[in-house]
Design a protein around this motif. Structure first.
Motif, PDB file in Angstrom:
ATOM      1  N   SER A   1       0.863  -1.178   0.000  1.00 58.63           N
ATOM      2  CA  SER A   1       0.000   0.000   0.000  1.00 58.63           C
ATOM      3  C   SER A   1       0.900   1.228   0.000  1.00 58.63           C
ATOM      4  N   SER A   2       0.775   2.054  -1.043  1.00 57.13           N
ATOM      5  CA  SER A   2       1.678   3.193  -1.221  1.00 57.13           C
ATOM      6  C   SER A   2       0.960   4.507  -0.969  1.00 57.13           C
ATOM      7  N   GLY A   3       1.672   5.451  -0.340  1.00 53.11           N
ATOM      8  CA  GLY A   3       1.128   6.778  -0.114  1.00 53.11           C
ATOM      9  C   GLY A   3       1.052   7.589  -1.397  1.00 53.11           C
ATOM     10  N   TYR A   4       0.276   8.658  -1.369  1.00 53.90           N
ATOM     11  CA  TYR A   4       0.063   9.508  -2.540  1.00 53.90           C
ATOM     12  C   TYR A   4       1.390   9.977  -3.134  1.00 53.90           C
ATOM     13  N   LYS A   5       1.603   9.662  -4.409  1.00 58.34           N
ATOM     14  CA  LYS A   5       2.811   9.999  -5.161  1.00 58.34           C
ATOM     15  C   LYS A   5       4.087   9.480  -4.504  1.00 58.34           C
ATOM     16  N   GLY A   6       3.956   8.369  -3.791  1.00 57.58           N
ATOM     17  CA  GLY A   6       5.120   7.741  -3.175  1.00 57.58           C
ATOM     18  C   GLY A   6       5.606   6.572  -4.016  1.00 57.58           C
ATOM     19  N   PRO A   7       6.701   6.711  -4.771  1.00 53.51           N
ATOM     20  CA  PRO A   7       7.207   5.610  -5.597  1.00 53.51           C
ATOM     21  C   PRO A   7       7.855   4.526  -4.739  1.00 53.51           C
ATOM     22  N   THR A   8       7.430   3.294  -4.927  1.00 51.39           N
ATOM     23  CA  THR A   8       7.943   2.186  -4.128  1.00 51.39           C
ATOM     24  C   THR A   8       8.603   1.144  -5.013  1.00 51.39           C
ATOM     25  N   ALA A   9       9.518   0.390  -4.421  1.00 50.14           N
ATOM     26  CA  ALA A   9      10.128  -0.775  -5.063  1.00 50.14           C
ATOM     27  C   ALA A   9      10.219  -1.880  -4.020  1.00 50.14           C
ATOM     28  N   LEU A  10       9.751  -3.063  -4.379  1.00 47.18           N
ATOM     29  CA  LEU A  10       9.794  -4.219  -3.485  1.00 47.18           C
ATOM     30  C   LEU A  10      10.615  -5.314  -4.148  1.00 47.18           C
ATOM     31  N   ALA A  11      11.717  -5.692  -3.516  1.00 47.51           N
ATOM     32  CA  ALA A  11      12.560  -6.787  -3.997  1.00 47.51           C
ATOM     33  C   ALA A  11      12.376  -7.977  -3.066  1.00 47.51           C
ATOM     34  N   VAL A  12      12.060  -9.136  -3.644  1.00 47.75           N
ATOM     35  CA  VAL A  12      11.857 -10.359  -2.868  1.00 47.75           C
ATOM     36  C   VAL A  12      12.893 -11.374  -3.345  1.00 47.75           C
ATOM     37  N   PHE A  13      13.856 -11.678  -2.489  1.00 50.33           N
ATOM     38  CA  PHE A  13      14.980 -12.547  -2.830  1.00 50.33           C
ATOM     39  C   PHE A  13      14.776 -13.948  -2.262  1.00 50.33           C
ATOM     40  N   TYR A  14      15.164 -14.941  -3.041  1.00 49.92           N
ATOM     41  CA  TYR A  14      15.278 -16.325  -2.585  1.00 49.92           C
ATOM     42  C   TYR A  14      16.719 -16.742  -2.884  1.00 49.92           C
TER      43      TYR A  14
END
Length: 233
Positions: free
Chosen positions: A108-121
């Motif tokens: 869930s991202s805030g207004y105009k908040g650019p996010t990146a999610l990295a999921v490593f195995y």
């Protein structure tokens, strides 16, 4: 599906984690996952259904946070790195792994908040590799199943193979307003490296897998949820 070159956000997300050469040098056998074995010695098809390894990130307005969760996923651990950058209004963003009857990995991202999610195995913890040595040769593609997504996303799957010190990746951009669920496929023949001199991926020996999901919208305030990441024939 369009193969995407490595974006700046990928470098930002992965910069604090171990480099490919370090991963190979510190090779360790993968932990048992408790899932049934696949044919030909391959790993089970399900990489992660988010039914184990609960996690909720802090509410981020800027910067990044990394956490390692244990459970019944590929290699027995997932390392998540959640990042918010260039957030003009300072609204918080959150990443959650919520096991249960409706298990999800959600952002869930805030207004105009650019996010990146990295999921490593294939990481024991941040900057500490635990090389998978995973045989994926029974399969032909990765699949990521989205429950919903409100704004465009850029999604990459990246693998580190024993055949080369570099990494190989395949990526795609999604459309906006996909509220009824959809599935993305990443065929093995899509995976390329920025250096054409490197050999093809050795799918019998994959040492690390990365799922990277990041904003691809001018609004940048992405909300989305996925309920599995798996291999398929």
């Amino acid at each position: 599906m369009n193969t995407m070159k490595k974006l700046a956000a990928i470098s930002l997300v992965t910069a604090a984690l171990a480099a490919p050469a370090d991963l190979t040098a510190s090779a360790r056998p993968a932990r048992a996952t408790g899932l049934p074995a696949a044919a030909k010695g391959c790993v089970p098809a399900m990489i992660d259904n988010f039914m184990t390894g609960a996690y909720r990130s802090p509410d981020l307005t800027t910067g990044s946070v990394t956490n390692t969760e244990s459970g019944a996923m590929l290699g027995g651990r997932r390392t998540t790195r959640f990042q918010v950058a260039g957030n003009p209004f300072g609204f918080p963003s959150t990443a959650v792994v919520a096991p249960g009857d409706k298990s999800l990995l959600a952002v869930s991202s805030g207004y105009k908040g650019p996010t990146a999610l990295a999921v490593f195995y294939g990481l024991r913890s941040e900057a500490h590799p635990e090389v998978l040595r995973a045989d994926l040769s029974c399969f032909k593609r990765f699949e990521v199943n989205f429950v919903a997504n409100d704004l465009p996303l850029n999604i990459n799957v990246e693998v580190k193979s024993a055949s080369s010190p570099t990494v190989y990746q395949c990526g795609v951009n999604t459309e906006a307003g996909q509220t009824n669920g959809f599935r993305l496929e990443f065929p093995f023949d899509c995976f390329v490296t920025n250096d054409p001199a490197h050999p093809p991926v050795d799918w019998t020996r994959i040492d690390r897998v990365l799922l990277l999901i990041q904003s691809a919208s001018a609004m940048a305030a992405n909300d989305y949820a996925i309920n599995f990441f798996r291999l398929a024939s």
